[in-house]
Write a protein that holds these residues in place. Structure first.
Motif, PDB file in Angstrom:
ATOM      1  N   ASN A 521       0.804  -1.102   0.068  1.00 14.45           N
ATOM      2  CA  ASN A 521       0.100   0.036   0.032  1.00 14.45           C
ATOM      3  C   ASN A 521       0.804   1.215  -0.150  1.00 14.45           C
ATOM      4  N   ALA A 525       1.086   4.188  -2.911  1.00 10.46           N
ATOM      5  CA  ALA A 525       0.875   5.420  -2.755  1.00 10.46           C
ATOM      6  C   ALA A 525       2.021   6.411  -2.898  1.00 10.46           C
ATOM      7  N   ASP A 552       4.881   6.234   5.155  1.00 13.37           N
ATOM      8  CA  ASP A 552       5.648   6.549   3.735  1.00 13.37           C
ATOM      9  C   ASP A 552       5.293   8.049   3.445  1.00 13.37           C
ATOM     10  N   GLY A 556      -0.705  10.494   1.454  1.00 14.87           N
ATOM     11  CA  GLY A 556      -1.557  10.373   2.833  1.00 14.87           C
ATOM     12  C   GLY A 556      -2.982   9.889   2.489  1.00 14.87           C
ATOM     13  N   ILE A 565     -11.157   2.971   5.062  1.00 12.57           N
ATOM     14  CA  ILE A 565     -10.341   2.171   4.260  1.00 12.57           C
ATOM     15  C   ILE A 565     -10.125   0.833   4.762  1.00 12.57           C
ATOM     16  N   PHE A 570     -13.141  -1.732  -0.193  1.00 14.84           N
ATOM     17  CA  PHE A 570     -12.862  -0.436  -0.202  1.00 14.84           C
ATOM     18  C   PHE A 570     -11.486  -0.197  -1.044  1.00 14.84           C
ATOM     19  N   THR A 571     -11.646   0.483  -2.125  1.00 16.58           N
ATOM     20  CA  THR A 571     -10.080   0.756  -3.014  1.00 16.58           C
ATOM     21  C   THR A 571     -10.269   2.150  -3.738  1.00 16.58           C
ATOM     22  N   THR A 572      -9.229   2.800  -3.738  1.00 20.74           N
ATOM     23  CA  THR A 572      -9.279   3.729  -4.638  1.00 20.74           C
ATOM     24  C   THR A 572      -8.349   3.673  -5.902  1.00 20.74           C
ATOM     25  N   LYS A 573      -7.839   2.449  -5.921  1.00 18.84           N
ATOM     26  CA  LYS A 573      -7.038   1.915  -6.852  1.00 18.84           C
ATOM     27  C   LYS A 573      -7.801   1.485  -8.235  1.00 18.84           C
ATOM     28  N   GLY A 578      -6.268  -3.060  -7.568  1.00 18.33           N
ATOM     29  CA  GLY A 578      -6.461  -3.510  -6.194  1.00 18.33           C
ATOM     30  C   GLY A 578      -7.782  -4.078  -5.861  1.00 18.33           C
ATOM     31  N   LEU A 579      -7.721  -4.850  -4.902  1.00 16.36           N
ATOM     32  CA  LEU A 579      -9.343  -5.515  -4.654  1.00 16.36           C
ATOM     33  C   LEU A 579      -9.928  -4.709  -3.492  1.00 16.36           C
ATOM     34  N   GLY A 580      -9.245  -4.041  -2.605  1.00 15.18           N
ATOM     35  CA  GLY A 580      -9.830  -3.445  -1.390  1.00 15.18           C
ATOM     36  C   GLY A 580      -9.884  -4.342  -0.338  1.00 15.18           C
ATOM     37  N   GLY A 582      -6.742  -5.652   1.287  1.00 19.04           N
ATOM     38  CA  GLY A 582      -5.508  -5.931   1.845  1.00 19.04           C
ATOM     39  C   GLY A 582      -5.789  -5.190   3.204  1.00 19.04           C
ATOM     40  N   LEU A 583      -6.246  -4.205   3.573  1.00 24.75           N
ATOM     41  CA  LEU A 583      -6.408  -3.586   4.982  1.00 24.75           C
ATOM     42  C   LEU A 583      -7.387  -4.311   5.626  1.00 24.75           C
ATOM     43  N   ALA A 606       1.004   8.502   4.968  1.00 25.64           N
ATOM     44  CA  ALA A 606       0.145   7.916   5.794  1.00 25.64           C
ATOM     45  C   ALA A 606       0.825   7.141   6.898  1.00 25.64           C
TER      46      ALA A 606
HETATM   47  P1  ADP Z   1      -6.295  -2.078  -1.863  1.00 23.08           P
HETATM   48  O1  ADP Z   1      -4.767  -1.776  -1.785  1.00 23.08           O
HETATM   49  O2  ADP Z   1      -6.518  -3.221  -2.780  1.00 23.08           O
HETATM   50  O3  ADP Z   1      -6.934  -0.934  -2.588  1.00 23.08           O
HETATM   51  P2  ADP Z   1      -6.500  -2.039   0.748  1.00 23.08           P
HETATM   52  O4  ADP Z   1      -7.424  -2.480   1.545  1.00 23.08           O
HETATM   53  O5  ADP Z   1      -5.037  -2.473   1.179  1.00 23.08           O
HETATM   54  O6  ADP Z   1      -7.024  -2.195  -0.544  1.00 23.08           O
HETATM   55  O7  ADP Z   1      -6.483  -0.525   0.893  1.00 23.08           O
HETATM   56  C1  ADP Z   1      -7.679   0.474   0.798  1.00 23.08           C
HETATM   57  C2  ADP Z   1      -7.264   1.758   0.414  1.00 23.08           C
HETATM   58  O8  ADP Z   1      -6.704   2.448   1.462  1.00 23.08           O
HETATM   59  C3  ADP Z   1      -6.433   1.932  -0.651  1.00 23.08           C
HETATM   60  O9  ADP Z   1      -7.029   1.651  -2.002  1.00 23.08           O
HETATM   61  C4  ADP Z   1      -5.968   3.396  -0.609  1.00 23.08           C
HETATM   62  O10 ADP Z   1      -7.039   4.321  -1.021  1.00 23.08           O
HETATM   63  C5  ADP Z   1      -5.972   3.483   1.024  1.00 23.08           C
HETATM   64  N1  ADP Z   1      -4.542   3.148   1.469  1.00 23.08           N
HETATM   65  C6  ADP Z   1      -4.114   2.294   2.127  1.00 23.08           C
HETATM   66  N2  ADP Z   1      -2.723   2.335   2.655  1.00 23.08           N
HETATM   67  C7  ADP Z   1      -2.512   3.715   2.160  1.00 23.08           C
HETATM   68  C8  ADP Z   1      -1.106   4.597   2.122  1.00 23.08           C
HETATM   69  N3  ADP Z   1      -0.294   4.060   2.976  1.00 23.08           N
HETATM   70  N4  ADP Z   1      -1.274   5.950   1.821  1.00 23.08           N
HETATM   71  C9  ADP Z   1      -2.437   6.173   1.043  1.00 23.08           C
HETATM   72  N5  ADP Z   1      -3.569   5.450   1.240  1.00 23.08           N
HETATM   73  C10 ADP Z   1      -3.562   4.350   1.558  1.00 23.08           C
END
Ligand code: ADP
Length: 617
Positions: A521, A525, A552, A556, A565, A570-573, A578-580, A582-583, A606
């Motif tokens: 992530n 970013a 990083d 942010g 998040i 939930f993903t902004t990718k 990204g599958l959303g 990871g977190l 972040a």
């Molecule tokens: P994915 O990575 O597949 O999008 P995640 O659950 O890992 O799914 O992350 C969700 C979202 O959290 C990301 O799409 C991103 O928008 C935000 N995010 C996670 N880590 C960071 C980071 N280090 N800096 C900025 N945004 C982050």
């Protein structure tokens, strides 16, 4: 139309008020009527009683009067037969005889308690008297004009009440003619008259003392005995002139001016009488009894005040009782009404409660059904989640496979190069270089084996499994190893500040998986950032845990995304990147390990903070 509503609402109230008012009015009239009836009935009963008592008292009074009159009835007759009396009448000048008769009269008068005894000759001149020796002696006085003398001369006997003309003392004069011994029977001549004067005044004192109001009137209606001195010698009604003249002439009642007791009334008084007694007035019921032989009437006046007061008392008590009864009835009515209202209210309440209970039980049933449904859904979700965790892991595996491929291809290419050069060096007989190459080749294969092991571990589907002390630095190193190619390719500076004694309780593979997620992530970013810096900083937490911050220099996390998040998917990718997951998977794993994962912004990019329970070395 609207303004008619209050009137409509008010009219039943007004009707009710009017009804209550009418009921109260009727009740008041009834109580009043009852009170009046009680008053009248009691008054009449009281008056009846007074009348009955009056009649009884009257009988007694008349008997006493009769006894007083009759007691001495015989005395003149006896004295008229006395030889000495007769002798004195025959020879009035016989001094010795006169003295004897005087003494006899005096002795008898004293013994029998009569006012006076005296003897008159045929002309009314008093010859002898019991009071012969007193200043007011009758001796020598002529009473020819007195009716008792005349009547005795005319009929042989007389009874007459009057005031004494000499003594001014009233009394009953009982006269008896002394006949001439040898006279022809009828219309015979009278030699003299013996008179006994009886004092009846004492009776009045007795009446007064007994608190009784008694009057005795003569045939003309003149009161001559009365419990009240003011009533004496007065007629009830004005007398005819001739009668007045007759009484005056006979000096029956001395100088009395015969003022009527009742004034010029209309006819006879009936039932009640009101007499003035000095300054006060005596009124009450009046009863009378006649004494025909004497021509007298005895009157008894009984005050009605007590009867009136008793009637008032009874009426008052009745009124109060009526009022009390009315109040009690009203209170009972109100109580009944209140009870009825309470019952209605209770019934309504019970109805409401029953309705609510029904509603509640329905809601409860619905809720239970919902809970069952939720549980089913949750179970399904959990199953899906498990699947997703696994899928996420595979996805991550896919994502990093390129890097891994690269990582393995490079050593493989290096191996090939080493092999080729080693063959050449072997042919040349350069054993030293051959040994060095072989050594390097061993290292390369070791590295490949390492990478594959990581890969295997990561792909393995594991549940909450066996925790053990894990060196944080080692876990971070392992994750970094997997990203080595990318880090280099993207020119990322890595600062790893993790004390070697930083030991946490965790499953090594899963912890590495989490760290790998966070680092990927961070790299994502920082992709467009002018400067790329990844920092891993561990510190001891208060209590027994370790904190590892992964920061990083990317853009942010925007505040509006902060709450989302950790949500799955939930993903902004961009799609495919990204599958959303990871977190969300990472936080699940961390929670499984008994720790926490939080996100924030610090410095340029972040900061994802991982807290895990510390493990002792
Ligand atoms: P994915 O990575 O597949 O999008 P995640 O659950 O890992 O799914 O992350 C969700 C979202 O959290 C990301 O799409 C991103 O928008 C935000 N995010 C996670 N880590 C960071 C980071 N280090 N800096 C900025 N945004 C982050």
């Amino acid at each position: 139309m609207r303004h008619a509503q209050p009137a409509d609402r008010a009219s039943p109230l007004r009707t009710r008020l009017a009804r209550v008012g009418a009921r109260r009015g009727a009740l008041a009239v009834a109580i009043l009527a009852l009170t009046l009836a009680a008053f009248l009935v009691t008054l009449e009963a009281g008056r009846d009683q007074v009348r009955r008592a009056s009649r009884q008292r009257l009988v007694i009074a008349e008997a006493v009067m009769r006894a007083a009159v009759d007691r001495f009835q015989y005395l003149p007759t006896v004295l008229a037969l006395d030889t000495e009396v007769q002798a004195l009448l025959a020879d009035p000048d016989a001094t010795a005889r006169l003295a004897n008769v005087n003494a006899k009269f005096e002795a008898i008068a004293r013994a029998s308690d009569v006012a006076a005894i005296y003897l008159m000759d045929a002309h009314g001149l008093t010859l002898s008297a019991s009071n012969w020796n007193q200043p007011m002696s009758f001796v020598g006085s002529s009473y020819a004009y007195r009716p008792y003398f005349r009547e005795a001369v005319a009929t042989g006997a007389s009874r007459y009440f009057g005031v004494g003309s000499t003594t001014q003392q009233p009394g009953l004069f009982i006269g008896k003619a002394v006949p001439v011994p040898v006279a022809p029977a009828a219309g015979g001549r009278v030699r003299g008259v013996v008179v006994v004067k009886v004092d009846l005044e004492g009776l009045q004192g007795e009446w007064r003392r007994a608190g009784e109001r008694i009057l005795v009137s003569d045939a003309a209606g003149v009161v001559f005995l009365a419990s009240e001195p003011a009533w004496k010698y007065r007629p009830f009604r004005p007398l005819p002139a001739a009668e007045t003249e007759r009484i005056r002439a006979a000096q029956q009642y001395g100088d009395s001016d015969l003022t009527p007791l009742l004034g010029d009334g209309r006819g006879d008084f009936a039932g009640t009488i009101s007499l003035a007694a000095g300054s006060r007035s005596v009124s009450g019921l009046v009863e009378r009894v006649a004494m025909p032989d004497l021509g007298w009437t005895v009157w008894y006046v009984a005050p009605t005040g007590p009867a009136f007061r008793q009637a008032l008392l009874v009426a008052g008590a009745t009124g109060i009782a009526g009022l009390a009864l009315a109040f009690a009835l009203a209170a009972a009515g109100q109580r009944r009404q209140r009870l009825r209202a309470e019952q209605a209210m209770r019934a309504a309440l019970e109805r409401r409660v029953a309705e609510r209970t029904h509603d509640l039980s329905q809601a409860n049933a619905r809720l239970r059904a919902e809970i069952t449904e939720r549980e089913r859904a949750t179970a399904a979700l959990r199953a899906t989640q498990d699947e997703l965790i696994h899928a996420g892991r595979l996805a991550a595996l896919g994502q990093i496979s390129t890097a891994i491929n690269h990582e393995i291809n490079q050593p493989l290419a290096a191996l090939r190069t080493f092999l080729a050069s080693t063959v050449l060096f072997l042919e040349r007989g350069d054993e030293g270089t051959v040994r060095r190459n072989l050594q390097r080749m061993t290292e390369v294969t070791q590295r490949i084996a390492e990478i594959i092991r990581h890969l295997k571990d990561f792909a393995r589907k594991t549940g909450p499994g066996h925790c053990e002390p894990v060196r944080l630095a080692a876990a971070a190193e392992a994750a970094l190893d997997l990203l080595r190619v990318r880090l280099r390719a993207e020119d990322v500076a890595v600062t790893c500040t993790i004390p070697p004694d930083a030991l946490v309780r965790a499953e090594p593979v899963r912890l590495e998986q989490v760290l790998l997620n966070l680092m990927v992530n961070a790299l994502d970013a920082m992709r467009g950032a002018p400067e790329r810096h990844l920092a891993l900083t561990a510190s001891r937490e208060a209590g027994s845990s370790w904190r590892l911050a992964v920061s990083d220099s990317g853009g942010g996390i925007p505040p509006e995304h902060m709450a989302q998040i950790f949500d799955p998917f939930f993903t902004t990718k961009a799609a495919g990147e990204g599958l959303g997951l990871g977190l969300s998977l990472s936080s699940l794993i961390v929670r499984d390990l008994g720790g926490s994962l939080t996100a924030g912004n610090g410095g340029p990019g972040a900061v994802l903070t991982l807290v895990l329970p510390a493990a002792e070395a």
